[in-house]
Design a protein around this motif. Structure first.
Motif, PDB file in Angstrom:
ATOM      1  N   GLU A   1       6.425  -1.921  -4.329  1.00  0.00           N
ATOM      2  CA  GLU A   1       5.012  -2.249  -5.253  1.00  0.00           C
ATOM      3  C   GLU A   1       4.323  -4.474  -4.625  1.00  0.00           C
ATOM      4  O   GLU A   1       3.130  -4.046  -4.902  1.00  0.00           O
ATOM      5  CB  GLU A   1       4.909  -2.184  -6.549  1.00  0.00           C
ATOM      6  CG  GLU A   1       5.859  -0.287  -6.466  1.00  0.00           C
ATOM      7  CD  GLU A   1       4.346   0.189  -8.158  1.00  0.00           C
ATOM      8  OE1 GLU A   1       4.003  -0.621  -8.265  1.00  0.00           O
ATOM      9  OE2 GLU A   1       4.910   1.236  -8.115  1.00  0.00           O
ATOM     10  N   SER A   2       5.005  -4.861  -4.413  1.00  0.00           N
ATOM     11  CA  SER A   2       4.496  -6.072  -3.799  1.00  0.00           C
ATOM     12  C   SER A   2       5.204  -6.854  -3.034  1.00  0.00           C
ATOM     13  O   SER A   2       6.501  -6.899  -2.569  1.00  0.00           O
ATOM     14  CB  SER A   2       4.907  -7.109  -5.705  1.00  0.00           C
ATOM     15  OG  SER A   2       5.987  -7.352  -6.349  1.00  0.00           O
ATOM     16  N   MET A   3       5.115  -7.951  -1.881  1.00  0.00           N
ATOM     17  CA  MET A   3       5.568  -8.796  -1.575  1.00  0.00           C
ATOM     18  C   MET A   3       4.921 -10.364  -1.115  1.00  0.00           C
ATOM     19  O   MET A   3       4.182 -10.430  -1.914  1.00  0.00           O
ATOM     20  CB  MET A   3       5.389  -8.136  -0.240  1.00  0.00           C
ATOM     21  CG  MET A   3       4.403  -7.990   0.715  1.00  0.00           C
ATOM     22  SD  MET A   3       4.322  -7.079   1.906  1.00  0.00           S
ATOM     23  CE  MET A   3       2.568  -7.765   2.982  1.00  0.00           C
TER      24      MET A   3
ATOM     25  N   TRP B   1       0.700  -1.682   0.096  1.00  0.00           N
ATOM     26  CA  TRP B   1       0.277  -0.190   0.045  1.00  0.00           C
ATOM     27  C   TRP B   1       1.063   1.326  -0.117  1.00  0.00           C
ATOM     28  O   TRP B   1       1.590   1.430   0.408  1.00  0.00           O
ATOM     29  CB  TRP B   1      -1.170   0.133   0.842  1.00  0.00           C
ATOM     30  CG  TRP B   1      -2.055  -0.968   1.558  1.00  0.00           C
ATOM     31  CD1 TRP B   1      -1.571  -2.658   2.080  1.00  0.00           C
ATOM     32  CD2 TRP B   1      -3.300  -1.208   0.179  1.00  0.00           C
ATOM     33  NE1 TRP B   1      -2.827  -3.287   1.124  1.00  0.00           N
ATOM     34  CE2 TRP B   1      -3.354  -2.302   0.898  1.00  0.00           C
ATOM     35  CE3 TRP B   1      -3.480  -0.302  -0.290  1.00  0.00           C
ATOM     36  CZ2 TRP B   1      -5.316  -1.964   0.066  1.00  0.00           C
ATOM     37  CZ3 TRP B   1      -4.945  -0.807  -0.684  1.00  0.00           C
ATOM     38  CH2 TRP B   1      -5.427  -1.970  -0.949  1.00  0.00           C
ATOM     39  N   GLY B   2       0.421   2.148  -0.880  1.00  0.00           N
ATOM     40  CA  GLY B   2       1.422   3.951  -0.649  1.00  0.00           C
ATOM     41  C   GLY B   2       2.477   3.886  -1.392  1.00  0.00           C
ATOM     42  O   GLY B   2       3.392   4.582  -1.392  1.00  0.00           O
ATOM     43  N   LYS B   3       2.681   2.798  -2.067  1.00  0.00           N
ATOM     44  CA  LYS B   3       4.235   2.727  -3.577  1.00  0.00           C
ATOM     45  C   LYS B   3       3.276   2.959  -4.829  1.00  0.00           C
ATOM     46  O   LYS B   3       2.329   2.595  -5.241  1.00  0.00           O
ATOM     47  CB  LYS B   3       4.884   1.458  -2.664  1.00  0.00           C
ATOM     48  CG  LYS B   3       4.653   1.397  -1.614  1.00  0.00           C
ATOM     49  CD  LYS B   3       6.506   1.914  -1.195  1.00  0.00           C
ATOM     50  CE  LYS B   3       6.900   1.094  -0.012  1.00  0.00           C
ATOM     51  NZ  LYS B   3       7.741   2.455   0.782  1.00  0.00           N
ATOM     52  N   ASP B   4       4.554   4.008  -5.053  1.00  0.00           N
ATOM     53  CA  ASP B   4       4.072   3.921  -6.798  1.00  0.00           C
ATOM     54  C   ASP B   4       5.345   4.271  -7.332  1.00  0.00           C
ATOM     55  O   ASP B   4       5.325   4.905  -8.377  1.00  0.00           O
ATOM     56  CB  ASP B   4       3.091   5.280  -7.076  1.00  0.00           C
ATOM     57  CG  ASP B   4       3.000   5.371  -8.784  1.00  0.00           C
ATOM     58  OD1 ASP B   4       2.617   3.998  -8.885  1.00  0.00           O
ATOM     59  OD2 ASP B   4       2.111   6.403  -9.023  1.00  0.00           O
TER      60      ASP B   4
END
Length: 56
Positions: A47-49, A37-40
């Motif tokens: 952006e993923s985990m 969340w909150g990453k762009d």
């Protein structure tokens, strides 16, 4: 990447995960990948985990 048994292999270098086995291979048959969340930034690490992570 595939094992000799023609099953897909999940590579993982997260030593603190309980599913990380020898040779940096995930012991799970599948994993869930979720968005951070909150990453762009456009960078995969931002952006993923792995949502299947469990601490040892």
């Amino acid at each position: 990447m595939f094992h000799k048994s023609n099953k897909q292999t999940i590579e993982c270098s997260v030593d603190s995960c309980r599913f990380n086995e020898d040779a940096c291979v995930c012991g799970l048959d599948s994993i869930q990948v979720c968005a951070c969340w909150g990453k762009d930034s456009g960078k995969p690490e931002d952006e993923s985990m792995c949502a299947s992570y469990k601490r040892r």
